[in-house]
Design an enzyme around this catalytic site. Sequence first.
Site, PDB file in Angstrom:
ATOM      1  N   SER A   1       0.818  -1.209   0.000  1.00  0.00           N
ATOM      2  CA  SER A   1       0.000   0.000   0.000  1.00  0.00           C
ATOM      3  C   SER A   1       0.854   1.264   0.000  1.00  0.00           C
ATOM      4  O   SER A   1       0.467   2.268  -0.561  1.00  0.00           O
ATOM      5  CB  SER A   1      -0.969  -0.007   1.178  1.00  0.00           C
ATOM      6  OG  SER A   1      -0.517  -0.825   2.212  1.00  0.00           O
TER       7      SER A   1
ATOM      8  N   GLU B   1      16.031 -10.374   2.796  1.00  0.00           N
ATOM      9  CA  GLU B   1      16.298 -11.690   2.226  1.00  0.00           C
ATOM     10  C   GLU B   1      15.264 -11.955   1.129  1.00  0.00           C
ATOM     11  O   GLU B   1      14.074 -11.721   1.329  1.00  0.00           O
ATOM     12  CB  GLU B   1      16.139 -12.705   3.361  1.00  0.00           C
ATOM     13  CG  GLU B   1      16.400 -14.109   2.999  1.00  0.00           C
ATOM     14  CD  GLU B   1      16.324 -15.006   4.248  1.00  0.00           C
ATOM     15  OE1 GLU B   1      16.629 -16.182   4.130  1.00  0.00           O
ATOM     16  OE2 GLU B   1      15.952 -14.508   5.329  1.00  0.00           O
TER      17      GLU B   1
ATOM     18  N   ALA C   1      12.840 -13.988  -1.148  1.00  0.00           N
ATOM     19  CA  ALA C   1      12.068 -15.243  -1.135  1.00  0.00           C
ATOM     20  C   ALA C   1      11.477 -15.421  -2.539  1.00  0.00           C
ATOM     21  O   ALA C   1      10.436 -14.839  -2.844  1.00  0.00           O
ATOM     22  CB  ALA C   1      10.972 -15.168  -0.073  1.00  0.00           C
TER      23      ALA C   1
ATOM     24  N   ASP D   1      -0.791  -9.485  11.750  1.00  0.00           N
ATOM     25  CA  ASP D   1      -1.367  -9.568  10.398  1.00  0.00           C
ATOM     26  C   ASP D   1      -0.890 -10.827   9.678  1.00  0.00           C
ATOM     27  O   ASP D   1      -0.513 -10.780   8.504  1.00  0.00           O
ATOM     28  CB  ASP D   1      -1.015  -8.299   9.599  1.00  0.00           C
ATOM     29  CG  ASP D   1      -1.914  -8.125   8.374  1.00  0.00           C
ATOM     30  OD1 ASP D   1      -2.977  -8.773   8.307  1.00  0.00           O
ATOM     31  OD2 ASP D   1      -1.545  -7.346   7.468  1.00  0.00           O
TER      32      ASP D   1
HETATM   33  P1  ATP Z   1       0.651  -4.509   2.187  1.00  0.00           P
HETATM   34  O1  ATP Z   1       0.140  -3.189   1.792  1.00  0.00           O
HETATM   35  O2  ATP Z   1       0.042  -5.657   1.387  1.00  0.00           O
HETATM   36  O3  ATP Z   1       0.661  -4.774   3.659  1.00  0.00           O
HETATM   37  P2  ATP Z   1       3.425  -3.864   2.300  1.00  0.00           P
HETATM   38  O4  ATP Z   1       3.572  -2.465   1.807  1.00  0.00           O
HETATM   39  O5  ATP Z   1       3.515  -4.047   3.766  1.00  0.00           O
HETATM   40  O6  ATP Z   1       2.152  -4.557   1.706  1.00  0.00           O
HETATM   41  P3  ATP Z   1       4.910  -6.265   1.869  1.00  0.00           P
HETATM   42  O7  ATP Z   1       3.716  -7.088   2.190  1.00  0.00           O
HETATM   43  O8  ATP Z   1       6.074  -6.351   2.780  1.00  0.00           O
HETATM   44  O9  ATP Z   1       4.530  -4.738   1.605  1.00  0.00           O
HETATM   45  O10 ATP Z   1       5.402  -6.653   0.403  1.00  0.00           O
HETATM   46  C1  ATP Z   1       4.541  -6.596  -0.707  1.00  0.00           C
HETATM   47  C2  ATP Z   1       4.762  -7.828  -1.564  1.00  0.00           C
HETATM   48  O11 ATP Z   1       6.128  -7.840  -2.020  1.00  0.00           O
HETATM   49  C3  ATP Z   1       4.600  -9.156  -0.819  1.00  0.00           C
HETATM   50  O12 ATP Z   1       3.262  -9.562  -0.786  1.00  0.00           O
HETATM   51  C4  ATP Z   1       5.472 -10.077  -1.640  1.00  0.00           C
HETATM   52  O13 ATP Z   1       4.797 -10.553  -2.775  1.00  0.00           O
HETATM   53  C5  ATP Z   1       6.611  -9.159  -2.088  1.00  0.00           C
HETATM   54  N1  ATP Z   1       7.734  -9.319  -1.148  1.00  0.00           N
HETATM   55  C6  ATP Z   1       7.894  -8.703   0.039  1.00  0.00           C
HETATM   56  N2  ATP Z   1       9.018  -9.088   0.649  1.00  0.00           N
HETATM   57  C7  ATP Z   1       9.604  -9.985  -0.168  1.00  0.00           C
HETATM   58  C8  ATP Z   1      10.784 -10.785  -0.092  1.00  0.00           C
HETATM   59  N3  ATP Z   1      11.595 -10.719   0.953  1.00  0.00           N
HETATM   60  N4  ATP Z   1      11.068 -11.609  -1.122  1.00  0.00           N
HETATM   61  C9  ATP Z   1      10.231 -11.692  -2.185  1.00  0.00           C
HETATM   62  N5  ATP Z   1       9.102 -10.980  -2.319  1.00  0.00           N
HETATM   63  C10 ATP Z   1       8.776 -10.142  -1.333  1.00  0.00           C
END
Ligand code: ATP
Length: 311
Positions: free
Chosen positions: A44, A113, A115, A158
């Site tokens: 977001s 890291e 993934a 969450d």
């Molecule tokens: P949200 O608004 O959904 O809470 P956010 O801004 O907190 O999202 P994250 O959920 O940390 O962001 O990351 C968004 C997306 O990026 C994850 O759903 C995943 O698909 C990808 N992602 C995040 N961290 C990693 C990682 N370490 N390795 C690979 N992909 C990742």
Amino acid sequence: YFDYGAISKQTSVHRTSPKHSTDHIGSVKSTTDYIFGDIIGDGSFSKVKRATDKRSWKEYAVKVLDKRYIVKENKVKYVNIERDSMMRLNGFPGIARLFHTFQDDLKLYYVLEYAPNGELLQYIKKYRFLNEASVQFYAAEILSSIEFMHSCGIIHRDLKPENILFDHNMHIKITDFGTAKILPPKYAECPESTTFPSSFVGTAEYVAPELLSKQAVSKSSDIWAFACVVYQMIVGSPPFHGRDPGIIFRKIMNLEYDLPKLLPAEIVPLFNCIFRLQTSDRPSIQELKHFSFFKGISWKDLFFQSPPPLQ
Ligand code: ATP
């Protein structure tokens, strides 16, 4: 607002995890140290990009956050919580590791890291539900990661299949600590049922009843979300779902969920024991580990085992 630099070596608290490269932990990094690739995630208020370290050629996932947007949307507290909780948890194999944080004039960068094998949600969607061996194994990995978080005084708040990623060996990496609650040190060892005041964070389908009725959260609120994720792995959809959050919240408060006849018999007590309104009525993680559903699981070396094939 943002006091971001290198992460010191002392932040690694888990000492029995598989070997991690700690080649440049402690050194100061900047955008010039990486070759940025494609966007792999869109949050977001962040974008996650693949990035390669120019010196080591190691791949990372770099979460890039827009400072002006964060300040405007009043999210400074949350990005700092994300950094601080990940630093506390650094080194446990089931949790995505945070290697570096740095900033430039416009953005914050979290070097995580990588993934590469996507989110748990995509596998549930692809296969509609997971086989019993996979559910048992991944439930055990998730539970032992939650146990570690809680022992460090962190409540995730969450947990859901979108926040459970897979590394290249198909072991889990829990991510997204932006809405975590960091407990004061004197509460780190508190019982799972102890509640703390909490603003509304999380995702409707996985939210525990105490957050809805008392604006309170406990370690056992993560256990509630854990049971929702396990249910979703087996059934294909979360136990409490509906057209809108109001319907979902009503079902949660009424403990209205189905137990399809085809569920393996050993899993049913897990749902019946966890889906309780009172946090003190839910089992502790130690008790859960002894449920017959986890029979045969070797807890000590989970992250060194080969996960069962998903298909
Ligand atoms: P949200 O608004 O959904 O809470 P956010 O801004 O907190 O999202 P994250 O959920 O940390 O962001 O990351 C968004 C997306 O990026 C994850 O759903 C995943 O698909 C990808 N992602 C995040 N961290 C990693 C990682 N370490 N390795 C690979 N992909 C990742």
